[in-house]
Scaffold this active site. Structure first.
Site, mmCIF file in Angstrom:
data_model
loop_
_atom_site.group_PDB
_atom_site.id
_atom_site.type_symbol
_atom_site.label_atom_id
_atom_site.label_comp_id
_atom_site.label_asym_id
_atom_site.label_seq_id
_atom_site.Cartn_x
_atom_site.Cartn_y
_atom_site.Cartn_z
ATOM 1 N N HIS A 12 0.817 -1.211 0.000
ATOM 2 C CA HIS A 12 0.000 0.000 0.000
ATOM 3 C C HIS A 12 0.854 1.266 0.000
ATOM 4 O O HIS A 12 2.054 1.246 0.303
ATOM 5 C CB HIS A 12 -0.914 0.009 1.229
ATOM 6 N N GLU A 87 -2.132 -7.029 7.321
ATOM 7 C CA GLU A 87 -0.860 -6.983 8.029
ATOM 8 C C GLU A 87 -0.930 -7.884 9.257
ATOM 9 O O GLU A 87 -2.020 -8.278 9.701
ATOM 10 C CB GLU A 87 -0.572 -5.525 8.440
#
Length: 215
Positions: A12, A87
């Site tokens: 990202h 994550e």
């Protein structure tokens, strides 16, 4: 039909917490203006490079999903959002700056540095559990897209785990793979084994990439 399944993992774009060296984990932080520019540059570069992807996946966390939206618009691909690409949950370390964590939670920080694969960092996700989640994600992609090329927008820690799986790096060894924001990271599966094809490609970013670890 190709028998090789290729997966391109994109990290990202940058968030304020990345810039502050603050650990995010599952905390849902947005892209900052720099990260939005990175996401736009990523989308443009993928469009101009002429890569053909059969499907686009993204973590459900906002910083990944918003990056994926830019890519989706550029490539005309719908996005499958799946929390399996999140994550690592880093427990009580979430929200702490790297400079502050050793003083705030010294025992947990030492377990983190030692890469104790069974330690959950105070209610988070152990390295072993994180590895098992990454394995499930890869198995899911291969089962659904054998012989295809897939793009996944995810996170630095998640991409490090994918690198470990593809390169057969031990879970308790120190990180060797850098994962800059919106870098492109290619792995492939030939039906038997994974391999790393290309890693940490930031040619499309010039000076826009910020390399962070475990954030």
């Amino acid at each position: 039909m190709s028998t090789i399944t290729r997966i391109c993992f994109a990290r990202h774009g940058e968030t304020d917490w990345n810039a502050e060296r603050r650990m995010q984990g599952h905390i849902d932080t947005p892209l900052n203006s720099h990260g939005q520019a990175q996401a736009q540059r990523l989308a443009q570069s993928l469009q101009h490079a002429g890569h053909t992807f059969n499907h686009l996946y993204s973590s459900d966390l906002q910083r990944a999903a918003d990056t994926a939206k830019q890519v989706s618009h550029a490539l005309g691909l719908s996005i499958t959002i799946d929390p399996i690409f999140r994550e690592r949950h880093v427990g009580v370390l979430q929200g702490l700056r790297l400079d502050d964590a050793p003083h705030a939670v010294p025992e947990v920080w030492q377990a983190h540095l030692a890469r104790d694969i069974q330690h959950d960092l105070g209610g988070g996700e152990s390295i072993q559990a994180f590895h098992e989640r990454a394995q499930r994600a890869l198995a899911m992609l291969v089962a659904a897209h054998q012989g295809q090329t897939i793009l996944v927008v995810s996170h630095g820690g998640t991409l490090d785990m994918m690198y470990r799986i593809a390169s057969k790096q031990a879970l308790d060894q120190a990180r060797v793979a850098v994962v800059p924001n919106t870098s492109l990271n290619w792995i492939a599966y030939d039906g038997k084994t994974w391999s790393v094809e290309r890693w940490a490609d930031t040619d499309h970013l010039s000076t826009l990439a910020l390399d962070n670890v475990d954030l």
